[in-house]
Enzyme design. Structure first.
Site, PDB file in Angstrom:
ATOM      1  N   LYS A   1       0.855  -1.201   0.000  1.00 23.73           N
ATOM      2  CA  LYS A   1       0.000   0.000   0.000  1.00 23.73           C
ATOM      3  C   LYS A   1       0.885   1.243   0.000  1.00 23.73           C
ATOM      4  CE  LYS A   1      -1.841  -1.493   3.809  1.00 23.73           C
ATOM      5  NZ  LYS A   1      -2.649  -1.807   4.999  1.00 23.73           N
TER       6      LYS A   1
ATOM      7  N   THR B   1      -8.952   9.820   7.887  1.00 20.17           N
ATOM      8  CA  THR B   1      -8.578   8.559   7.213  1.00 20.17           C
ATOM      9  C   THR B   1      -8.339   7.431   8.219  1.00 20.17           C
ATOM     10  OG1 THR B   1      -6.276   9.270   7.311  1.00 20.17           O
ATOM     11  CG2 THR B   1      -7.464   9.720   5.251  1.00 20.17           C
TER      12      THR B   1
ATOM     13  N   GLY C   1      -8.518   4.135   9.859  1.00 19.47           N
ATOM     14  CA  GLY C   1      -9.095   2.836   9.518  1.00 19.47           C
ATOM     15  C   GLY C   1      -8.930   2.404   8.069  1.00 19.47           C
ATOM     16  N   THR C   2      -8.125   3.125   7.304  1.00 17.12           N
ATOM     17  CA  THR C   2      -7.983   2.793   5.870  1.00 17.12           C
ATOM     18  C   THR C   2      -7.496   1.351   5.654  1.00 17.12           C
ATOM     19  OG1 THR C   2      -5.834   3.862   5.999  1.00 17.12           O
ATOM     20  CG2 THR C   2      -7.583   5.113   4.947  1.00 17.12           C
ATOM     21  N   GLY C   3      -6.440   0.974   6.382  1.00 18.33           N
ATOM     22  CA  GLY C   3      -5.824  -0.343   6.155  1.00 18.33           C
ATOM     23  C   GLY C   3      -6.759  -1.481   6.537  1.00 18.33           C
ATOM     24  N   CYS C   4      -7.438  -1.354   7.682  1.00 19.35           N
ATOM     25  CA  CYS C   4      -8.374  -2.400   8.137  1.00 19.35           C
ATOM     26  C   CYS C   4      -9.508  -2.543   7.131  1.00 19.35           C
ATOM     27  CB  CYS C   4      -8.966  -2.032   9.491  1.00 19.35           C
ATOM     28  SG  CYS C   4      -7.757  -1.824  10.804  1.00 19.35           S
TER      29      CYS C   4
HETATM   30  N1  LIG Z   1      -5.615  10.266   1.108  1.00 16.82           N
HETATM   31  C1  LIG Z   1      -5.875   9.161   0.418  1.00 16.82           C
HETATM   32  N2  LIG Z   1      -6.634   9.210  -0.691  1.00 16.82           N
HETATM   33  C2  LIG Z   1      -6.929   8.088  -1.393  1.00 16.82           C
HETATM   34  N3  LIG Z   1      -6.493   6.865  -1.053  1.00 16.82           N
HETATM   35  C3  LIG Z   1      -5.703   6.739   0.049  1.00 16.82           C
HETATM   36  C4  LIG Z   1      -5.364   7.867   0.844  1.00 16.82           C
HETATM   37  N4  LIG Z   1      -4.602   7.435   1.902  1.00 16.82           N
HETATM   38  C5  LIG Z   1      -4.482   6.101   1.752  1.00 16.82           C
HETATM   39  N5  LIG Z   1      -5.115   5.674   0.638  1.00 16.82           N
HETATM   40  C6  LIG Z   1      -5.286   4.285   0.186  1.00 16.82           C
HETATM   41  O1  LIG Z   1      -5.894   3.591   1.279  1.00 16.82           O
HETATM   42  C7  LIG Z   1      -5.477   2.234   1.328  1.00 16.82           C
HETATM   43  C8  LIG Z   1      -4.841   1.947   2.686  1.00 16.82           C
HETATM   44  O2  LIG Z   1      -3.515   2.441   2.667  1.00 16.82           O
HETATM   45  P1  LIG Z   1      -2.718   3.012   3.880  1.00 16.82           P
HETATM   46  O3  LIG Z   1      -3.437   4.231   4.415  1.00 16.82           O
HETATM   47  O4  LIG Z   1      -1.323   3.211   3.400  1.00 16.82           O
HETATM   48  O5  LIG Z   1      -2.831   1.838   4.922  1.00 16.82           O
HETATM   49  P2  LIG Z   1      -2.656   1.819   6.512  1.00 16.82           P
HETATM   50  O6  LIG Z   1      -3.982   2.267   7.105  1.00 16.82           O
HETATM   51  O7  LIG Z   1      -2.360   0.372   6.791  1.00 16.82           O
HETATM   52  O8  LIG Z   1      -1.540   2.752   6.844  1.00 16.82           O
HETATM   53  C9  LIG Z   1      -4.504   2.094   0.136  1.00 16.82           C
HETATM   54  O9  LIG Z   1      -5.237   1.634  -0.972  1.00 16.82           O
HETATM   55  C10 LIG Z   1      -4.000   3.520  -0.079  1.00 16.82           C
HETATM   56  O10 LIG Z   1      -3.507   3.727  -1.371  1.00 16.82           O
HETATM   57  C1  LIG Z   2      -7.410  -2.116  17.112  1.00 15.26           C
HETATM   58  C2  LIG Z   2      -6.736  -1.501  15.948  1.00 15.26           C
HETATM   59  N1  LIG Z   2      -6.350  -2.291  14.930  1.00 15.26           N
HETATM   60  C3  LIG Z   2      -5.722  -1.759  13.847  1.00 15.26           C
HETATM   61  C4  LIG Z   2      -5.460  -0.413  13.798  1.00 15.26           C
HETATM   62  C5  LIG Z   2      -4.741   0.197  12.619  1.00 15.26           C
HETATM   63  O1  LIG Z   2      -5.713   0.450  11.683  1.00 15.26           O
HETATM   64  P1  LIG Z   2      -5.502   1.131  10.266  1.00 15.26           P
HETATM   65  O2  LIG Z   2      -6.627   0.707   9.405  1.00 15.26           O
HETATM   66  O3  LIG Z   2      -4.129   0.878   9.782  1.00 15.26           O
HETATM   67  O4  LIG Z   2      -5.788   2.617  10.623  1.00 15.26           O
HETATM   68  P2  LIG Z   2      -4.925   3.742  11.280  1.00 15.26           P
HETATM   69  O5  LIG Z   2      -4.588   3.403  12.686  1.00 15.26           O
HETATM   70  O6  LIG Z   2      -3.704   3.806  10.416  1.00 15.26           O
HETATM   71  O7  LIG Z   2      -5.824   4.915  11.182  1.00 15.26           O
HETATM   72  C6  LIG Z   2      -5.880   0.385  14.864  1.00 15.26           C
HETATM   73  N2  LIG Z   2      -5.666   1.717  14.870  1.00 15.26           N
HETATM   74  N3  LIG Z   2      -6.508  -0.176  15.938  1.00 15.26           N
END
Ligand SMILES: Nc1ncnc2c1ncn2[C@@H]1O[C@H](COP(=O)(O)OP(=O)(O)O)[C@@H](O)[C@H]1O
Ligand SMILES: Cc1ncc(COP(=O)(O)OP(=O)(O)O)c(N)n1
Length: 263
Positions: A173, A204, A206-209
Site C-alpha cells: 500500500k 482517514t 481505519g484505511t488499512g483495516c
Molecule cells: N488520502 C488518500 N486518498 C486516497 N487513497 C488513500 C489515501 N490514503 C491512503 N489511501 C489508500 O488507502 C489504502 C490503505 O492504505 P494506507 O493508508 O497506506 O494503509 P494503513 O492504514 O495500513 O496505513 C490504500 O489503498 C492507499 O492507497
Molecule cells: C485495534 C486496531 N487495529 C488496527 C489499527 C490500525 O488500523 P488502520 O486501518 O491501519 O488505521 P490507522 O490506525 O492507520 O488509522 C488500529 N488503529 N486499531
C-alpha cells in the site's frame, strides 16, 4: 448461503479501525462478518490510550467456535499484539481451508504500537507464509524487510522482499507516499498497479483495516485475488473521500458511504 468472513483483530473503541471497521465493511459489502477479538484498545480520534491482549486460549476458543460450527469463506487478520498470539493465529489459519488476508498491523496512524517488536520474526516466518494476500503499508514493509520505499518505483523492490516470506500475493500500500494513492499487487509473476486520486481529507482513520476486510469479502464471494483487490480499492477510495470529523483528531473513513444519499 451468505458468504461468511472472519476477522481476527483488536477492538477500536472509537469505531474507526480494528474489529469495528472490519464488521462495518463486511456489512456494507454484503457478507456475514464474524470476529475473534485478540486485544482491546482504548482508542479515539486522538490516538490509543491503552491496550490489553486477550489470553491465547480465549483467541483459540473464539476461532474454533466460529470455524467448527458456522464455517468461513475467508479470514482476515489485523492487530495481533504479541508473538504468542501471532503464532497461535498462524497455526489456526494454516489448518483452515479458506483464503487469508493478512494485514500485518504494526503501528497506528498516531504512532502507537499495536505489535510487540518481539513478534516481528513470528510475523515473518509463521504468519506471512499462510497469507493468500498480505497487505503491508510502507512502515510495515520497512519493519519487516528493511526496505524503505520513497518512490513508486521502489514498490516493486518492497513487494519482492515481502514475497520472500511466502505469501501467495502481496499488496504493497503506497498510501503514505505523496501524489496519487498507488498500490502494487503482485504474486511475483503478474503485476497489478492500483491507482486512485489522493483525497485531501485528514479523516482517514481505519484505511488499512477497511481495505483488508474488503479484500476478504471479495474473496469470500468467490472473486479471484486481482478482482477482489480491485473492488476493495474502489470501496476504500470512496470511504476515504467520505471520511468525516469525529472527536478532536483524525476521524474515520465512512464505511457506509455507498448507502448515503447521492452515492
Ligand atoms: N488520502 C488518500 N486518498 C486516497 N487513497 C488513500 C489515501 N490514503 C491512503 N489511501 C489508500 O488507502 C489504502 C490503505 O492504505 P494506507 O493508508 O497506506 O494503509 P494503513 O492504514 O495500513 O496505513 C490504500 O489503498 C492507499 O492507497
Ligand atoms: C485495534 C486496531 N487495529 C488496527 C489499527 C490500525 O488500523 P488502520 O486501518 O491501519 O488505521 P490507522 O490506525 O492507520 O488509522 C488500529 N488503529 N486499531
Amino acid at each position: 448461503m451468505i458468504p461468511r468472513v472472519l476477522t481476527v483483530a483488536g477492538s477500536d473503541s472509537g469505531g474507526g479501525a480494528g474489529i469495528q471497521a472490519d464488521l462495518k465493511t463486511m456489512l456494507a459489502l454484503g457478507v456475514h462478518g464474524m470476529s475473534v477479538i485478540t486485544a482491546v484498545t482504548a482508542q479515539n480520534s486522538l490516538g490509543v490510550q491503552g491496550a490489553w491482549e486477550l489470553p491465547v486460549e480465549a483467541v483459540r476458543a473464539q476461532y474454533r467456535s466460529v470455524v467448527d460450527d458456522i464455517g468461513v469463506q475467508a479470514v482476515k487478520t489485523g492487530m495481533l499484539a504479541s508473538a504468542e498470539l501471532v503464532e497461535a493465529v498462524a497455526e489456526l489459519i494454516g489448518a483452515t481451508d479458506a483464503p487469508a488476508v493478512i494485514d500485518p498491523v504494526g503501528v497506528s496512524k498516531h504512532g502507537d504500537s499495536l505489535l510487540a517488536s518481539s513478534a516481528l520474526e513470528s510475523v515473518r516466518t509463521k504468519l506471512l507464509p499462510v497469507a493468500t494476500v498480505a497487505t503491508p503499508n510502507l512502515d510495515e514493509v520497512a519493519q519487516l524487510t528493511g526496505v524503505h520505499v520513497e518512490s513508486e518505483e521502489q514498490l516493486r523492490q518492497a513487494a519482492a522482499a515481502v514475497l520472500e516470506y511466502g505469501p501467495s500475493w502481496v499488496l504493497i500500500k503506497g498510501g503514505h507516499l505523496p501524489g496519487d494513492a498507488v498500490d502494487l499487487l503482485t504474486d511475483g509473476a503478474a503485476e497489478h498497479w492500483l491507482r486512485a486520486p489522493r483525497h485531501d481529507n485528514r479523516h482517514t482513520h481505519g484505511t488499512g483495516c477497511t481495505l483488508a476486510s474488503a479484500i476478504a469479502s471479495g474473496l469470500a464471494k468467490g472473486l479471484a485475488v486481482p478482482e477482489a483487490v480491485t473492488a476493495a480499492k474502489e470501496y476504500v477510495t470512496g470511504a476515504i473521500e467520505a471520511g468525516f470529523a469525529l472527536g478532536g483528531g483524525i476521524g474515520p473513513v465512512d464505511h457506509g458511504w455507498r448507502f448515503r444519499d447521492g452515492a
